[in-house]
Design a protein around this motif. Structure first.
Motif, mmCIF file in Angstrom:
data_model
loop_
_atom_site.group_PDB
_atom_site.id
_atom_site.type_symbol
_atom_site.label_atom_id
_atom_site.label_comp_id
_atom_site.label_asym_id
_atom_site.label_seq_id
_atom_site.Cartn_x
_atom_site.Cartn_y
_atom_site.Cartn_z
ATOM 1 N N VAL A 96 0.860 -1.179 0.000
ATOM 2 C CA VAL A 96 0.000 0.000 0.000
ATOM 3 C C VAL A 96 0.898 1.230 0.000
ATOM 4 C CG1 VAL A 96 -1.614 1.370 1.385
ATOM 5 C CG2 VAL A 96 -1.962 -1.102 1.129
ATOM 6 N N LEU A 97 0.676 2.124 -0.955
ATOM 7 C CA LEU A 97 1.458 3.352 -1.090
ATOM 8 C C LEU A 97 0.601 4.526 -0.639
ATOM 9 C CD1 LEU A 97 4.191 4.486 -2.253
ATOM 10 C CD2 LEU A 97 2.925 4.902 -4.380
ATOM 11 N N VAL A 98 1.121 5.325 0.284
ATOM 12 C CA VAL A 98 0.323 6.410 0.847
ATOM 13 C C VAL A 98 1.229 7.594 1.157
ATOM 14 C CG1 VAL A 98 0.564 5.565 3.226
ATOM 15 C CG2 VAL A 98 -1.427 6.927 2.613
ATOM 16 N N GLY A 99 0.684 8.801 1.041
ATOM 17 C CA GLY A 99 1.419 9.993 1.415
ATOM 18 C C GLY A 99 1.506 10.118 2.928
ATOM 19 N N ALA A 100 2.571 10.765 3.406
ATOM 20 C CA ALA A 100 2.777 10.869 4.849
ATOM 21 C C ALA A 100 1.658 11.675 5.513
ATOM 22 C CB ALA A 100 4.130 11.507 5.135
ATOM 23 N N GLY A 101 1.146 12.713 4.836
ATOM 24 C CA GLY A 101 0.059 13.490 5.409
ATOM 25 C C GLY A 101 -1.181 12.647 5.640
#
Length: 276
Positions: A96-101
């Protein structure tokens, strides 16, 4: 066992031979297995010989286009049907790829799956645990994601002000430096594939999805429409990008329905062919 929500198959038309009219309200395990078959990914034909990479995005939006509720998280606009698809897509992914925000706002932690999906996941060729990769320019990653036996894979750029601290904290296989000044998402996907993680599920937020779409790196978009309106200044599912020139086109793969919730699966590879 609990009962799963009724999921009607609206498109492709259920009268097509071999197509069910609905993913019936069977028990949880039976319906999750059916959903894995419905969402089984196909390798993109644009990568070249030897690449099995598939990049899918999973997002939710209200009828007035908001990607979150007034509390700035998706939990206030999703429901049982969306959660079914959410879990199924995770079961079919390597990472799963996700932005830190988004990881901070949505309180991401080490990923796991319901027991009912573990063996079915193995049957679909995903025996390894589901990994989490967090994209950050600043290096500001929730402390909980840097701890434990299986910390998140942190993706950043050479200019990250916390790069040295991350290098000291994380094993080499848990840190990806992709790009100099900004995070190079194409290089990021190459690095994940090289680590044995070719099936990527991008869960946002809107800024990360915007960057991926702008770079024509998304093969499929799975989009849930919540039957709600929230108003306000909420972001759309794609945010922070210039006008896309040309606009990205999509082909509908299927459309499901449950209690007013619509769940679409869109193939974006036609747009990638036009941009190539």
């Amino acid at each position: 066992m609990t009962r799963a929500p009724v999921l009607d198959v609206l498109l492709p038309h259920p009268e097509v031979p071999g197509r069910p009219a609905r993913l019936a309200p069977r028990d949880d395990e039976a319906q999750l297995v059916a959903l894995l078959d419905e969402y089984s990914p196909r390798a993109a034909p644009l990568r070249g010989a030897g690449s099995a990479r598939v990049v899918r995005a999973n997002m939710i939006a209200t009828l007035d286009g908001a990607a979150t509720g007034p509390d700035h998280v998706t939990g206030s606009i999703n429901g049982a049907a969306d959660l079914r698809v959410f879990r199924s897509l995770r079961a079919l992914a390597d990472v799963v790829l996700v932005g830190a925000g988004t990881a901070r706002q949505e309180r991401y932690r080490e990923l796991d799956l319901p027991d009912a999906l573990v063996e079915t996941r193995r049957a679909h060729g995903r025996p390894a645990p589901l990994e989490l990769a967090v994209v950050t320019r600043s290096g500001d990653v929730p402390e909980e994601l840097l701890e434990g036996d299986r910390p998140a894979v942190v993706v950043t750029a050479g200019s990250c002000p916390r790069l040295r601290a991350l290098q000291d904290r994380l094993p080499a296989d848990r840190l990806v430096v992709a790009g100099d000044e900004t995070v190079d998402l194409a290089a990021t996907l190459d690095a994940l594939e090289a680590r044995g993680l070719p099936s990527v599920l991008a869960e946002g937020g809107p800024a990360l999805l915007g960057d991926l779409v702008t770079a024509s790196l998304v093969d499929e978009l799975c989009l849930t429409w919540s039957p709600t309106l929230v108003g306000g200044p909420a972001p759309r599912i794609v945010a922070g990008t210039p006008w896309l020139t040309p606009p990205r086109t999509a082909r509908l793969v299927h459309l499901l329905h449950a209690d007013g919730v619509l769940l679409g699966r869109w193939d974006l590879r036609a747009a990638a062919v036009l941009d190539a």
